[in-house]
Design an enzyme around this catalytic site. Structure first.
Site, PDB file in Angstrom:
ATOM      1  N   HIS A  46      53.843  45.524  52.042  1.00  0.00           N
ATOM      2  CA  HIS A  46      52.989  46.582  52.574  1.00  0.00           C
ATOM      3  C   HIS A  46      51.590  46.022  52.805  1.00  0.00           C
ATOM      4  O   HIS A  46      51.044  45.332  51.942  1.00  0.00           O
ATOM      5  CB  HIS A  46      52.911  47.754  51.598  1.00  0.00           C
ATOM      6  CG  HIS A  46      54.158  48.585  51.561  1.00  0.00           C
ATOM      7  ND1 HIS A  46      54.187  49.856  51.037  1.00  0.00           N
ATOM      8  CD2 HIS A  46      55.417  48.333  51.995  1.00  0.00           C
ATOM      9  CE1 HIS A  46      55.416  50.347  51.140  1.00  0.00           C
ATOM     10  NE2 HIS A  46      56.179  49.430  51.708  1.00  0.00           N
ATOM     11  N   TYR A  81      49.005  58.403  48.941  1.00  0.00           N
ATOM     12  CA  TYR A  81      48.335  59.015  47.804  1.00  0.00           C
ATOM     13  C   TYR A  81      47.699  60.303  48.307  1.00  0.00           C
ATOM     14  O   TYR A  81      46.759  60.261  49.101  1.00  0.00           O
ATOM     15  CB  TYR A  81      47.266  58.097  47.240  1.00  0.00           C
ATOM     16  CG  TYR A  81      47.790  56.894  46.482  1.00  0.00           C
ATOM     17  CD1 TYR A  81      47.788  56.874  45.092  1.00  0.00           C
ATOM     18  CD2 TYR A  81      48.290  55.779  47.158  1.00  0.00           C
ATOM     19  CE1 TYR A  81      48.262  55.778  44.388  1.00  0.00           C
ATOM     20  CE2 TYR A  81      48.773  54.672  46.459  1.00  0.00           C
ATOM     21  CZ  TYR A  81      48.757  54.684  45.078  1.00  0.00           C
ATOM     22  OH  TYR A  81      49.228  53.603  44.391  1.00  0.00           O
ATOM     23  N   PRO A 105      49.237  54.896  35.644  1.00  0.00           N
ATOM     24  CA  PRO A 105      49.946  54.208  36.724  1.00  0.00           C
ATOM     25  C   PRO A 105      49.328  54.360  38.105  1.00  0.00           C
ATOM     26  O   PRO A 105      49.833  53.768  39.057  1.00  0.00           O
ATOM     27  CB  PRO A 105      51.339  54.850  36.677  1.00  0.00           C
ATOM     28  CG  PRO A 105      51.121  56.200  36.078  1.00  0.00           C
ATOM     29  CD  PRO A 105      50.008  56.032  35.100  1.00  0.00           C
ATOM     30  N   LYS A 148      48.959  48.840  37.990  1.00  0.00           N
ATOM     31  CA  LYS A 148      48.504  47.608  37.362  1.00  0.00           C
ATOM     32  C   LYS A 148      49.310  47.162  36.152  1.00  0.00           C
ATOM     33  O   LYS A 148      49.151  46.031  35.686  1.00  0.00           O
ATOM     34  CB  LYS A 148      47.032  47.758  36.930  1.00  0.00           C
ATOM     35  CG  LYS A 148      46.067  47.895  38.093  1.00  0.00           C
ATOM     36  CD  LYS A 148      46.124  46.670  38.974  1.00  0.00           C
ATOM     37  CE  LYS A 148      45.428  46.891  40.284  1.00  0.00           C
ATOM     38  NZ  LYS A 148      46.026  46.123  41.372  1.00  0.00           N
ATOM     39  N   TYR A 183      43.373  46.687  44.589  1.00  0.00           N
ATOM     40  CA  TYR A 183      44.752  47.147  44.688  1.00  0.00           C
ATOM     41  C   TYR A 183      45.723  45.980  44.891  1.00  0.00           C
ATOM     42  O   TYR A 183      46.778  45.910  44.255  1.00  0.00           O
ATOM     43  CB  TYR A 183      44.888  48.149  45.831  1.00  0.00           C
ATOM     44  CG  TYR A 183      46.137  48.982  45.769  1.00  0.00           C
ATOM     45  CD1 TYR A 183      46.148  50.206  45.108  1.00  0.00           C
ATOM     46  CD2 TYR A 183      47.327  48.545  46.356  1.00  0.00           C
ATOM     47  CE1 TYR A 183      47.294  50.977  45.027  1.00  0.00           C
ATOM     48  CE2 TYR A 183      48.488  49.309  46.276  1.00  0.00           C
ATOM     49  CZ  TYR A 183      48.468  50.514  45.613  1.00  0.00           C
ATOM     50  OH  TYR A 183      49.628  51.262  45.524  1.00  0.00           O
TER      51      TYR A 183
END
Length: 385
Positions: free
Chosen positions: A72, A196, A288, A292, A380
């Site tokens: 991604h 998200y 979560p 990580k 990220y």
């Protein structure tokens, strides 16, 4: 019995450590209380940072990951009736994430260890740690394993951390006033990238595990149970929180697994005592939201592998002595990023209109400022080793 490194726990941290040590010619024995079938089926995280992917590939256990993993190059932040893409390829060129389930990583590592003749023991009972100050050894099932070093990779509820005498370790904790209801469904993803979504009803995450299996999360009360969430209610709530932009329709299907995960942050300092070194969830937990947990475990193992290689090849314990300090720099960065993502996207019952407007202002800033978006992107995909 005797080995150089006794490893407690056959999760990603313990198995990867054993494999990396094997590549350096260092012997280890892995002890796991669960069965192999349980460990390989246990569904956990599925987002791998660039550095985690590189580590697995370089270690020779990434063939299936490269073949079946889903790279991604961005994520979507969805709020206020619009979607905003954080473009990794623009903000952090050459770095991305790969969606590949933790249980698949575990399967690959177990296969590699057994193929190489590694000593991985499942369904081991009554593991106990002894002699941590100078001459460590493990007992289990009536047997004794002497070793030079013990690696505690047995998770938050394992036996390693409690084996340290009282007063030696400090614990830093934060509990969040909500949990995540996680759902695995036999349905093709409705989006090519993770979504998200922040809404007044609460947070939702659309993820995936394969072209035919999707993963979803819903923000729920901290005391929620799966019995309160029949399939129909789950799909209704996911639609309400995800179908907030024009043209998006959520594809539904058969739910094959569901569970509730508490949201918390936890850090142990230091991550070592005597000849015991903690790694992964045995030393730290992150909410979560920032994906990580598994990646921090891999980072710990990389540091510990280098330190053990130096120790066994030269006799120098300098890197071992500095293990905790080296790991905690990354751990606290990940803790902050996970807290930041959590507060940015979740609904807090305690928020008044002022707090909600602050949250919206912050979201607007992240999605309109290249500098702010870059900060999100570089954390990220994973900071460089």
């Amino acid at each position: 019995m005797r080995t150089q490194v006794g490893i407690i726990g056959a999760g990603p941290a313990g198995l990867l450590l054993s494999h990396l040590l094997h590549l350096r010619g260092i012997a280890s024995v892995v002890l796991e209380k669960r069965s192999r079938d349980y460990v390989e089926r246990r569904v956990r995280a599925g987002v791998l940072e660039q550095g985690t992917v590189d580590t697995l590939v370089e270690a020779g256990v990434g063939a299936r990951l490269l073949r079946e993993g889903l790279p991604h190059h961005g994520i979507e932040l969805r709020y206020g009736g619009a979607g905003h893409r954080i473009a990794f390829e623009k903000l952090v060129p050459g770095r991305s994430i790969t969606v590949y389930g933790q249980q698949e990583v575990v399967k690959d590592l177990i296969a590699a260890r057994l193929e190489a003749g590694g000593d991985v023991r499942f369904e081991v009972e009554d593991v106990a740690l002894h002699g941590l100050e100078a001459e460590p050894y493990l007992t289990f099932g009536g047997e004794r394993l002497d070793c030079d070093v013990i690696a505690g990779c047995d998770g938050f509820h394992g036996v390693s951390r409690p084996a340290v005498p009282d007063g030696v370790l400090r614990f830093f904790e934060r509990d969040y006033p909500f949990a995540w209801l996680g759902v695995l469904a036999e349905v093709a993803p409705s989006s090519e990238e993770l979504i998200y979504s922040q809404t007044e009803r609460g947070f939702a995450l659309h993820s995936m595990r394969s072209p035919t299996v999707s993963r979803f999360y819903l923000q729920v009360p901290p005391d929620a149970t799966t019995g309160e969430w029949p399939d129909e209610r789950i799909w209704d709530e996911l639609r309400a929180r995800l179908e907030t932009v024009p043209g998006f329709t959520l594809t539904t299907g058969r739910i094959i697994e569901k569970g509730v995960t508490p949201m918390r942050g936890f850090v142990t300092e230091p991550m070592q005592y005597g000849r015991l070194y903690l790694a992964g969830d045995a030393a730290h937990i992150v909410p979560p939201t920032g994906a990580k947990g598994l990646n921090l475990a891999v980072a710990d193992v990389r540091v510990l592998t280098e330190a053990l290689d130096r120790f066994f090849s030269t006799g120098s314990a300098d890197l071992l002595d500095g293990y905790s300090e080296a790991c905690l720099k990354r751990v606290w960065r990940a803790q902050h990023f996970s807290w930041w993502m959590t507060t940015l996207l979740h609904t807090f019952d305690s928020d008044d209109d002022y707090g909600r407007r602050l949250q919206r202002s912050h979201l607007d800033y992240v999605t309109s400022s290249e500098a702010a978006a870059t900060t999100l992107a570089e954390n990220y995909v994973g900071l460089p080793w």
